[in-house]
Design a protein around this motif. Structure first.
Motif, short mmCIF file in Angstrom:
data_model
loop_
_atom_site.label_atom_id
_atom_site.label_comp_id
_atom_site.label_asym_id
_atom_site.label_seq_id
_atom_site.Cartn_x
_atom_site.Cartn_y
_atom_site.Cartn_z
N ILE A 1 -22.40 61.66 28.05
CA ILE A 1 -22.18 62.32 26.96
C ILE A 1 -21.37 61.30 26.23
O ILE A 1 -20.40 60.66 26.42
N CYS A 2 -21.64 61.16 24.77
CA CYS A 2 -21.10 60.39 23.77
C CYS A 2 -19.72 60.74 23.62
O CYS A 2 -19.34 62.17 23.20
N PRO A 3 -18.52 59.99 23.86
CA PRO A 3 -17.29 60.27 23.43
C PRO A 3 -16.65 60.42 22.13
O PRO A 3 -15.92 60.95 21.87
N GLU A 4 -17.59 60.01 21.20
CA GLU A 4 -17.32 60.35 19.93
C GLU A 4 -17.94 61.72 19.29
O GLU A 4 -16.96 62.30 18.64
N CYS A 5 -18.99 62.21 19.69
CA CYS A 5 -19.49 63.27 19.10
C CYS A 5 -20.09 64.35 20.18
O CYS A 5 -20.33 65.41 20.23
N PHE A 6 -19.95 63.88 21.39
CA PHE A 6 -20.22 64.87 22.51
C PHE A 6 -21.89 65.31 22.83
O PHE A 6 -22.00 66.19 23.54
N HIS B 1 -25.58 54.06 24.27
CA HIS B 1 -25.75 54.35 22.85
C HIS B 1 -25.88 55.70 22.58
O HIS B 1 -26.80 56.22 23.26
N CYS B 2 -25.19 56.34 21.65
CA CYS B 2 -25.52 57.51 21.18
C CYS B 2 -26.53 57.59 19.89
O CYS B 2 -26.02 56.84 18.89
N LYS B 3 -27.49 58.37 20.12
CA LYS B 3 -28.63 58.34 19.23
C LYS B 3 -28.26 59.40 18.06
O LYS B 3 -28.58 59.21 16.81
N ALA B 4 -27.32 60.18 18.38
CA ALA B 4 -26.88 61.45 17.28
C ALA B 4 -26.08 60.70 16.39
O ALA B 4 -26.07 60.89 15.13
N CYS B 5 -25.04 59.88 16.65
CA CYS B 5 -24.12 59.00 15.75
C CYS B 5 -24.16 57.54 15.75
O CYS B 5 -23.43 57.04 14.99
N ASP B 6 -25.11 57.05 16.30
CA ASP B 6 -25.34 55.79 16.41
C ASP B 6 -24.23 54.90 16.71
O ASP B 6 -23.81 54.03 16.31
#
Ligand SMILES: [Zn+2]
Length: 143
Positions: free
Chosen positions: A50-55, A36-41
């Motif tokens: 590394i988040c594949p949506e916002c890196f 889970h990405c905390k930056a873009c939820d």
């Protein structure tokens, strides 16, 4: 679900990587965890730092409910290798988890025909104990 496994060539197991060790440890305990990405939820699969949506690298793990819906599927009538050849027909699927991540998997405990399988059907995770280290998350119709 592995009642025939002793008679068939073994399925080649996934090779855990450092980023996925936690994921496989939890699968072995029959728990499904997602990144889970905390930056873009955003929850995502496969597990990576590394988040594949916002890196962003500001990511953590969430314990999935194990419930989702069928996003798409295909019925394999010919396996690509000896390990899969005698298991056909089987169902390959993409499941959209309640948390939003989409996972490639197999459907089990359902007839492998288009009359029994419908996009959008409710599913729940079950675990196939492949060997002493790997339990694969698969999905069956929700009960
Ligand atoms: Zn993100």
């Amino acid at each position: 679900m592995t009642q025939q496994a002793q008679e068939l060539p073994p399925i080649p197991p996934p090779v855990p990587q450092p980023e996925s060790d936690f994921y496989w440890e939890k699968c072995k305990a029959h728990e499904l965890w997602l990144r889970h990405c905390k930056a873009c939820d955003t929850a995502y699969f496969y597990p990576r730092d590394i988040c594949p949506e916002c890196f962003s690298r500001d990511t953590d793990w969430i314990h999935s409910s194990g419930r989702g819906t069928l996003h798409t599927f295909c019925i394999a009538h010919r396996g690509p290798t000896a390990a899969f050849r005698d298991r056909a027909p089987y169902v390959c699927a993409i499941v959209e988890m309640e948390e939003g991540a989409r996972m490639p998997t197999n459907l089990v405990e359902v007839e492998p025909d288009p009359e029994s399988i419908k996009v959008g059907m409710a599913l729940e995770v079950v675990f196939d104990d492949l060997n002493e280290k790997i339990s694969l998350p698969k999905f069956r119709p929700a009960r």
